[in-house]
Scaffold this active site. Sequence first.
Site, PDB file in Angstrom:
ATOM      1  N   GLY A 153       0.929  -0.928  14.501  1.00 57.31           N
ATOM      2  CA  GLY A 153      -0.271  -0.241  14.960  1.00 57.31           C
ATOM      3  C   GLY A 153      -0.464   1.115  14.325  1.00 57.31           C
ATOM      4  O   GLY A 153       0.346   1.600  13.538  1.00 57.31           O
ATOM      5  N   ARG A 156      -0.174   7.044  13.548  1.00 55.71           N
ATOM      6  CA  ARG A 156      -0.590   8.418  13.257  1.00 55.71           C
ATOM      7  C   ARG A 156      -2.021   8.453  12.752  1.00 55.71           C
ATOM      8  O   ARG A 156      -2.414   9.333  11.998  1.00 55.71           O
ATOM      9  CB  ARG A 156       0.338   9.025  12.211  1.00 55.71           C
ATOM     10  N   LYS A 176      -6.032  10.241   9.435  1.00 58.07           N
ATOM     11  CA  LYS A 176      -4.634   9.880   9.227  1.00 58.07           C
ATOM     12  C   LYS A 176      -3.788  11.147   9.239  1.00 58.07           C
ATOM     13  O   LYS A 176      -4.071  12.091   8.512  1.00 58.07           O
ATOM     14  CB  LYS A 176      -4.441   9.159   7.893  1.00 58.07           C
ATOM     15  N   ASP A 188       6.275  11.256  14.811  1.00 53.34           N
ATOM     16  CA  ASP A 188       5.582  12.432  15.342  1.00 53.34           C
ATOM     17  C   ASP A 188       4.072  12.343  15.158  1.00 53.34           C
ATOM     18  O   ASP A 188       3.338  13.235  15.577  1.00 53.34           O
ATOM     19  CB  ASP A 188       6.112  13.719  14.692  1.00 53.34           C
ATOM     20  N   GLY A 189       3.588  11.284  14.552  1.00 50.32           N
ATOM     21  CA  GLY A 189       2.152  11.103  14.371  1.00 50.32           C
ATOM     22  C   GLY A 189       1.542  11.976  13.297  1.00 50.32           C
ATOM     23  O   GLY A 189       0.320  12.045  13.185  1.00 50.32           O
ATOM     24  N   ARG A 246     -10.419   9.274   6.195  1.00 46.87           N
ATOM     25  CA  ARG A 246     -10.680   8.176   5.271  1.00 46.87           C
ATOM     26  C   ARG A 246     -11.686   7.198   5.876  1.00 46.87           C
ATOM     27  O   ARG A 246     -11.879   7.154   7.092  1.00 46.87           O
ATOM     28  CB  ARG A 246      -9.376   7.476   4.899  1.00 46.87           C
ATOM     29  N   ARG A 253      -6.594  -5.852   9.359  1.00 45.02           N
ATOM     30  CA  ARG A 253      -5.676  -6.385   8.355  1.00 45.02           C
ATOM     31  C   ARG A 253      -5.009  -7.644   8.887  1.00 45.02           C
ATOM     32  O   ARG A 253      -5.191  -8.003  10.062  1.00 45.02           O
ATOM     33  CB  ARG A 253      -4.665  -5.329   7.922  1.00 45.02           C
ATOM     34  N   ASP A 322       0.844  -5.723   7.175  1.00 45.06           N
ATOM     35  CA  ASP A 322       0.095  -4.694   7.892  1.00 45.06           C
ATOM     36  C   ASP A 322      -0.660  -3.781   6.930  1.00 45.06           C
ATOM     37  O   ASP A 322      -1.445  -2.929   7.368  1.00 45.06           O
ATOM     38  CB  ASP A 322       1.015  -3.865   8.794  1.00 45.06           C
ATOM     39  N   ASP A 332      -4.212   1.887   3.116  1.00 46.98           N
ATOM     40  CA  ASP A 332      -2.897   2.417   3.499  1.00 46.98           C
ATOM     41  C   ASP A 332      -2.051   2.809   2.293  1.00 46.98           C
ATOM     42  O   ASP A 332      -1.013   2.210   2.012  1.00 46.98           O
ATOM     43  CB  ASP A 332      -2.137   1.405   4.371  1.00 46.98           C
TER      44      ASP A 332
END
Length: 569
Positions: A153, A156, A176, A188-189, A246, A253, A322, A332
């Site tokens: 998932g 971040r 992102k 920590d995202g 973005r 996906r 993913d 990604d």
Amino acid sequence: MTNHGFTLFVFISAVASTTCRDEQDFCESKVCNEREFKQNHFYTNEKTYGEIPLTLSHRLLDALPLDELDGPVSRPVRGCVFSESRPTPLKEPLTLAAASQDVLRNILDLNESVIQNEEFVLCVSGGKLFPGSIPLAHRYGGHQFGYWAGQLGDGRAHFLGEYTNRKGERWELQLKGSGKTPYSRSGDGRAVIRSSVREFLCSEAMHFLGVPTSRALSLVVSEEPVWRDLFYNGNVIKERGAVVLRLARSWFRIGSLEILTRTGELDVLRTLLDFIIEEYFKSIAMNDPDKYVVFFSRVVNETAHLIAHWMSVGFAHVCNTDNFSLLSITIDYGPFGFMESYDPNFVPNTSDDEGRYSIGAQANVGLFNLQKLLEALKPLLTSDQLSQCRQTLREYSQTYQQRFHELFKAKLGFLGNQETDSYVIAFLLKLMEDTGADFTMTFRQLSGVTMSQLQTGSIPPSMWALSDLLSHEYFRDWVQLYLKRLSRMESDSDAARQHRMQGVNPRYVLRNWMAESAIRKAEKNDFSEVALLQKTLTEPFVEQEEAERAGYSSKPPSWAQQLRVSCSS
């Protein structure tokens, strides 16, 4: 024709044939008015928006199940496609390090002056929301390096909503590096300058190379410390946080479907799949009983085309399921890389110890990922439909090879088809592999050399990549084959051929050393090279004075050989 004892190169032959608040008092119609409540009151403690003429909408909220829980606490999530999750603002001061003028003007219908607006910088870094936005995190799973990784998932990333521009195009906006979500696991995202510069530059570079891709609007950096173990060796260093905004037509996906099948949530699977087909594959009739078969066939074909396009520009990706878009776009951007010296075993990611995602293996990995997609669809298919899909998979290799050949014939300036074309392509690639010739510049310099220069071997020293090929004992043999093929195009000319080839063979790609040079400066708040690279990569086929002075088409510096890129970002 001399047989030099090699078969068609691996690019061609390696493909196997086979995640609520209680709002009852707010409205009578909970579903409808809940959306209105959240849009109006989600950020009640924040200032009003500045003059930013960008209003987002959310079709997905009305069509797809939303996580019943709220907040960024990491946990297993069930029964939904998205979770509501609020971005965590970066610590100020913030710096807008880069912005795409093309995305501003041609996708978001914004005037370039908007980047001077403080509210804009806050919106593109997660400090404020655009009007209409309800931030979400997408739930998906995936196979990573060949193994099922379970729930992954958006750990971040925050999906802000979609924008429909004046051309009628719908684009989904996502941050992102914007903080923790229910899918952050132990993370920590955050994202750091290092990876964010690379994502911003590469997504834009790929677009201007003509490769289907997500886009990047902006890059915002802060002084917020982020700790990373760059090479997973216990050496933790302090870096700085950054956020990229973005865009893509869709962020769904293969892993979006996989997670639902794996957990047995077939009703949610069907709901999501129908939504995807209706919204993004509009030529497929929703009342067609074979719509899932047609959808699968479309994804197979477009995935083959995408990977062939990656190969034609020497791009290597981390091909986990993913990371594989259902719309067959490049998404990604992690430890990617553009190949320099030609090597089918080129792997940009130091975490890939076994070379699973080497550039020469990408077509095979694409097939593996499509097999996983079919496994995800299987519960929704009849036995006959499953057989049809399996046949489509068997045709993947041919589809890939055909597109690969089309692209590489264009790179060599060929018109029409000749039986020897595949051999000429494979022969050249083998020579490049043997000599370590530069992939990008070999084809680019072939775009500038004349037939006479090739015939006499009088290649200028400035054509350094071709000069490397001259040392190969079979180079003259290849030249004769190439010239013979060109001579069969009777109405063609050197000038016409060179013009065609220079339109498909870039002079500039985002080499790791170029990105690293820009990153080192950016970490010291000098974004001049980010700007130069952005400018250069928007016109990759055109020779540019500043880019030449920077050495962007010269031999890579010796220090570039020591560069390593990992999944840590």
